[in-house]
Motif scaffolding. Structure first.
Motif, PDB file in Angstrom:
ATOM      1  N   ASN A  12       0.820  -1.212   0.000  1.00  0.00           N
ATOM      2  CA  ASN A  12       0.000   0.000   0.000  1.00  0.00           C
ATOM      3  C   ASN A  12       0.856   1.266   0.000  1.00  0.00           C
ATOM      4  O   ASN A  12       0.511   2.251  -0.657  1.00  0.00           O
ATOM      5  N   ALA A  13       1.991   1.241   0.693  1.00  0.00           N
ATOM      6  CA  ALA A  13       2.910   2.379   0.644  1.00  0.00           C
ATOM      7  C   ALA A  13       3.412   2.588  -0.786  1.00  0.00           C
ATOM      8  O   ALA A  13       3.525   3.736  -1.256  1.00  0.00           O
ATOM      9  N   LEU A  20       1.613   9.606  -5.874  1.00  0.00           N
ATOM     10  CA  LEU A  20       2.292  10.904  -5.779  1.00  0.00           C
ATOM     11  C   LEU A  20       3.176  11.165  -6.997  1.00  0.00           C
ATOM     12  O   LEU A  20       3.313  12.309  -7.438  1.00  0.00           O
ATOM     13  N   ARG A  21       3.727  10.115  -7.568  1.00  0.00           N
ATOM     14  CA  ARG A  21       4.568  10.259  -8.772  1.00  0.00           C
ATOM     15  C   ARG A  21       3.760  10.800  -9.955  1.00  0.00           C
ATOM     16  O   ARG A  21       4.295  11.507 -10.807  1.00  0.00           O
ATOM     17  N   VAL A  22       2.458  10.500  -9.987  1.00  0.00           N
ATOM     18  CA  VAL A  22       1.602  11.005 -11.068  1.00  0.00           C
ATOM     19  C   VAL A  22       1.581  12.535 -11.071  1.00  0.00           C
ATOM     20  O   VAL A  22       1.457  13.153 -12.128  1.00  0.00           O
ATOM     21  N   VAL A  70       8.784  13.196  -0.522  1.00  0.00           N
ATOM     22  CA  VAL A  70       8.113  12.546   0.601  1.00  0.00           C
ATOM     23  C   VAL A  70       8.963  12.824   1.833  1.00  0.00           C
ATOM     24  O   VAL A  70      10.095  12.367   1.935  1.00  0.00           O
ATOM     25  N   ASP A  71       8.407  13.611   2.759  1.00  0.00           N
ATOM     26  CA  ASP A  71       9.136  13.991   3.964  1.00  0.00           C
ATOM     27  C   ASP A  71       8.997  12.937   5.060  1.00  0.00           C
ATOM     28  O   ASP A  71       9.907  12.765   5.868  1.00  0.00           O
ATOM     29  N   VAL A  82       1.207  10.315   4.754  1.00  0.00           N
ATOM     30  CA  VAL A  82       2.382  10.911   4.122  1.00  0.00           C
ATOM     31  C   VAL A  82       2.427  12.401   4.418  1.00  0.00           C
ATOM     32  O   VAL A  82       1.423  13.106   4.277  1.00  0.00           O
ATOM     33  N   ALA A  83       3.599  12.876   4.830  1.00  0.00           N
ATOM     34  CA  ALA A  83       3.905  14.302   4.861  1.00  0.00           C
ATOM     35  C   ALA A  83       4.783  14.559   3.642  1.00  0.00           C
ATOM     36  O   ALA A  83       5.724  13.801   3.384  1.00  0.00           O
TER      37      ALA A  83
END
Length: 138
Positions: A12-13, A20-22, A70-71, A82-83
């Motif tokens: 899932n991660a 996010l890559r999109v 991704v912080d 996700v931060a």
């Protein structure tokens, strides 16, 4: 035999990282395999449903060349939080604008089915010169 909780969390991660890559690639066709058609989206004072909302976020007019950092990321079975920091090129000025955010995703069968989150919209609008530097009194 079912997958272990750690295997589910890792898978899932990976889905959320691909999502996010999109934002960087703008390949919204990939959202069909990452985000449920009827995804529930909570944030910015609204609760909406449908994949078109994440698609619209990816294709924000006036902002291009998104870079995602991704912080922090925490995954526990069907939940991923996700931060992140997004850095865009502001098309009108050519300047870089940054926006931070935190999102929490719920996944089912390898797709995002619901998420909650907030981003620093005021900060990016301030950097673009669209709102005052100081928040006016209410």
């Amino acid at each position: 035999m079912s997958d272990s909780p750690d295997a589910i969390s890792k898978r899932n991660a990976d889905v959320v990282r691909r999502y996010l890559r999109v934002f960087e690639t703008k390949a919204v066709d990939q959202l069909a395999e990452l985000v449920a058609e009827d995804v529930l989206v909570h944030g910015a004072g609204q609760n909406v449903q449908g994949r078109r909302y994440p698609e619209q976020a990816v294709l924000t007019p006036g902002l291009s060349n998104c870079r995602v950092r991704v912080d922090d990321l925490f995954a526990a079975e069907d939940r991923v939080t996700v931060a992140f920091t997004l850095t865009y090129k502001h098309d009108r000025t050519g300047r870089d604008l940054t926006m931070t955010g935190v999102k929490s995703y719920r996944l089912m069968e390898g797709r995002i089915v619901e998420f909650w989150g907030e981003t620093d919209l005021y900060g990016i609008l301030r950097q673009a010169g669209l709102v005052p530097e100081q928040i006016p009194p209410f």
